[in-house]
Design a protein around this motif. Structure first.
Motif: not given
Lengths: 464, 464
Positions: B30-36
């Motif tokens: 799964q991908p890394p996520l940003g603050p949003d």
């Protein structure tokens, strides 16, 4: 495919004999003398060393088989690689080809285990259960602790107290290998107790530590304790000759013939001898090789001291050895290369120097650190302060080759890494390091009183 | 001829590709996520990393060529030998055959330079002149200093202040390689200055140091400074896979087929991943291998933490990563294995654990030191405190083989030596060392607040 950077040997290709230079010296080595001025017999060494090592000490044989048991111990980390220093060459813009033997890869970080495992093995064969030794900064003590650990021998190390207090890491390393390391002077020997009674705050010295270690071996009435020395003696030089023999095989794989220059730093002489003696044999047979032992300008034994009979230690416990010596009471300045702070030198290295087979050189501490920093930045290895002397001489020779426009082959021994001796680098980089060349009056002060000792007959230098 | 103790490979035989486990994972990473809460795009990494490394970070390719320039850097010390631990086997009386890969032979003393030289090379290719990073005890900082030195890049290391003051030697080592190492928090970044304003006597933390290093990279308006990380990320795992590939070739030369057990210690995951992933590939293809990441009982990420999205650092500067985490505010107890004191774990290692491909284990510090002492006395190498966890698991497995009467083949990675981390050994031998298993309430305290963060969909463990 890129250029080959280094050559390994398999365990099968590792040399199976030690080379004894004593067999090939044009003038026979003179014997050690006892306090009465007469040659020491092998039996007189018997309370200190096991007879199998004493036999090696006095052996006239050119080649001595390495027992299978010692080979197996050496296989723990040997053979070590020979590297080509492409990036140092490039930084210097030299036409010289520079090779270095990497002895820093032993578990103790230097060449010292080569003789430590051999000495421990021969002692065990002889029925010995316990070895004693002295150590300054801890290089030799940790190498012997390592060897005793592998063979299940007890190991007792008398470590010069000021180092014991200021440099705790090699002491901890000895502890990890199960050795018992105590500060010297200790309360455990008569020598140590007597010194402490007089001066409870003494920083200690290598001379005191040697005396304690020998006393502890001799006084064990069970006869199961012997003493072990990490340099100077013939059998120690012998055990190190595996280095130079490996270099020869590896140079051949690199496609090189006889090197033009062979370099090693020299304190007691063991890493230099191990590297150079197999090449000295070639030189005796006519090869044209410049063989350079490098010492500190602050402790210039081979380059400036007289050749004479002197004791190996301050307390005069050892026999008189025929060697270049700054005097057994000489205390070298506190340079960081602790392993090169020795007043004397291996009699075999001295004899080869007398014969004109070696070309010794002394270099200042500052130039050594400058050279070591260049080596770290180009070749990537942070070398021991002792080894930095070999690096400095190598750079001098590579620059000379550049001036002369000659494609020379230079080999040096990288005798150890500096991971446990980083303080000197730090001081150098902060500009806090001082240099020191020994003044002539210091040499005279410590060597003139030696005139009363017997004189070796082969002194060809005329210095004495 | 005696038994072969270790196998070298020539430079020619060194693997020429890195192995990317992401290509073979049954469930895609799964991908890394940003603050949003939305996936981070490669472009969003661009202020921090050069695009050529970002491409590796997100690459779906199974094999990635190692550029000739990186190979030449690796040749400085690689390939490393694979040893057979005959003497440990004998001491344990086990029918198991134990092998260890010796990554301690790099100039910085650990596996860390494998990725340091690759990262430095790719940055240089991308036109970068200067790298920043953080370091705790100094292992990673010195590896990056070494790599930058070889390539002529500037290197700036933010070192956690308490380590900077208490453990001066790795700082000196970085200095010898020309790196600029400052205590963190420093006055050189806004983050550091703000923290110092509030608490001038703060000991610092890895979280603060990461924030400073990233800020220093991002704030350089010339665009010539990037940040470098020594573990956790996919491209770091990738660069380490040369270890496991070499092991396979060397086991073959020893006459072994697939090993039964593969072991590595795991903090951020890089030495474990490098050792194990090539074997995980075989396991995915049906091979029967028990693959064990070993962590401290005091920081039991894979064995006891929930799988979730969490930040890689205390200051929440990094994206949210899908991983087992003890919570980004968790401060691990001060065990000596500093490199294993991390709240999270490489997403690739976590994904492989979730897939049931790994069999993680947590071991107490005391058992690790006991095991390391046995290893030092039998095999002769004083391992790093981190590595002692792999040694302890190896001994557990060898003892299990003895109970079961099975001749298993066990391989572990000796990720580093302990020459710059001897204090823990000293305390252990003096009986001053304490142990610590993390209480359940501590895990809950730091992980329950994370419930508000996005949840990864592949969480199969049901722990969360």
């Amino acid at each position: 495919m890129s250029k080959v950077s280094k050559v390994f040997l398999s365990e099968k290709e590792m040399p199976k004999h030690w080379y004894n230079l004593a067999a090939d010296l044009p003038t026979p080595l003179q014997p050690p003398l006892g306090p009465d001025g007469n040659p020491v017999t092998p039996e007189m060494f018997a309370p200190i060393f096991p007879m199998n090592l004493i036999e090696q000490e006095v052996s006239p044989e050119r080649w001595i088989d390495i027992p299978e048991g010692v080979l197996e111990l050496l296989y723990r980390w040997r053979p070590t690689p020979l590297h080509r220093a492409y990036h140092l060459e490039q930084a210097l813009g030299t036409p010289a080809k520079i090779y270095y033997k990497n002895e820093s890869l032993s578990p103790a970080g230097s060449h010292k285990p080569n003789t430590a495992v051999a000495q421990a093995w021969y002692n065990k064969e002889f029925g010995i259960k316990r070895l004693t030794t002295e150590t300054g900064a801890g290089q030799w003590g940790s190498a012997l602790a390592f060897a005793c650990s592998l063979l299940g021998l007890e190991c007792k190390v008398y470590m010069v107290r000021i180092s014991f207090d200021q440099k705790p890491f090699r002491k901890m390393l000895m502890g990890a290998w199960g050795a018992n390391c105590v500060p010297s002077p200790s309360t455990e020997t008569k020598t140590g107790q007597a010194i402490l009674d007089k001066d409870p705050d003494t920083p200690g010295s290598l001379g005191i530590a040697i005396s304690e270690a020998i006393e502890a071996a001799v006084m064990d009435e069970s006869g199961q304790t012997k003493y072990s020395l990490g340099s100077v003696l013939n059998h120690v030089m012998l055990h190190q000759t595996i280095i130079g023999q490996e270099i020869k095989k590896q140079l051949e794989i690199f496609g090189e013939k006889t090197p033009d220059v062979v370099i090693g730093c020299a304190g007691g002489g063991s890493n230099f001898a191990g590297t150079a003696f197999p090449f000295v044999a070639d030189k005796i047979n006519g090869a044209d090789i410049d063989i350079i032992p490098v010492e500190p300008a602050s402790c210039p034994t081979l380059t400036r001291a007289p050749f004479l009979y002197d004791h190996g230690d301050v307390a005069k416990m050892t026999p008189l050895l025929p060697m270049y010596s700054l005097g057994h009471e000489f205390i070298p300045p506190p340079i960081h290369a602790g392993g090169l702070r020795y007043h004397g030198m291996s009699p075999l290295v001295c004899a080869a120097t007398l014969e004109g087979l070696l070309n010794p050189r002394a270099i200042h501490q500052m130039e050594c650190y400058e050279s070591a920093i260049l080596f770290a930045k180009t070749e990537g290895i942070v070398v021991a302060p002792e080894t930095s002397h070999a690096v400095a001489a190598t750079i001098q020779e590579a620059n000379k080759a550049k001036e002369e426009g000659k494609e020379k082959v230079i080999v040096f021994n990288l005798s150890g890494h500096g991971l446990l001796d980083l303080t000197g680098y730090d001081k150098f980089l902060k500009g806090e390091l001082t240099d020191y060349a020994l003044p002539e009056e210091d040499i005279l002060k410590y060597t003139e009183p030696l005139a009363d000792l017997p004189k070796p007959s082969m002194a060809k230098t005329g210095k004495w």
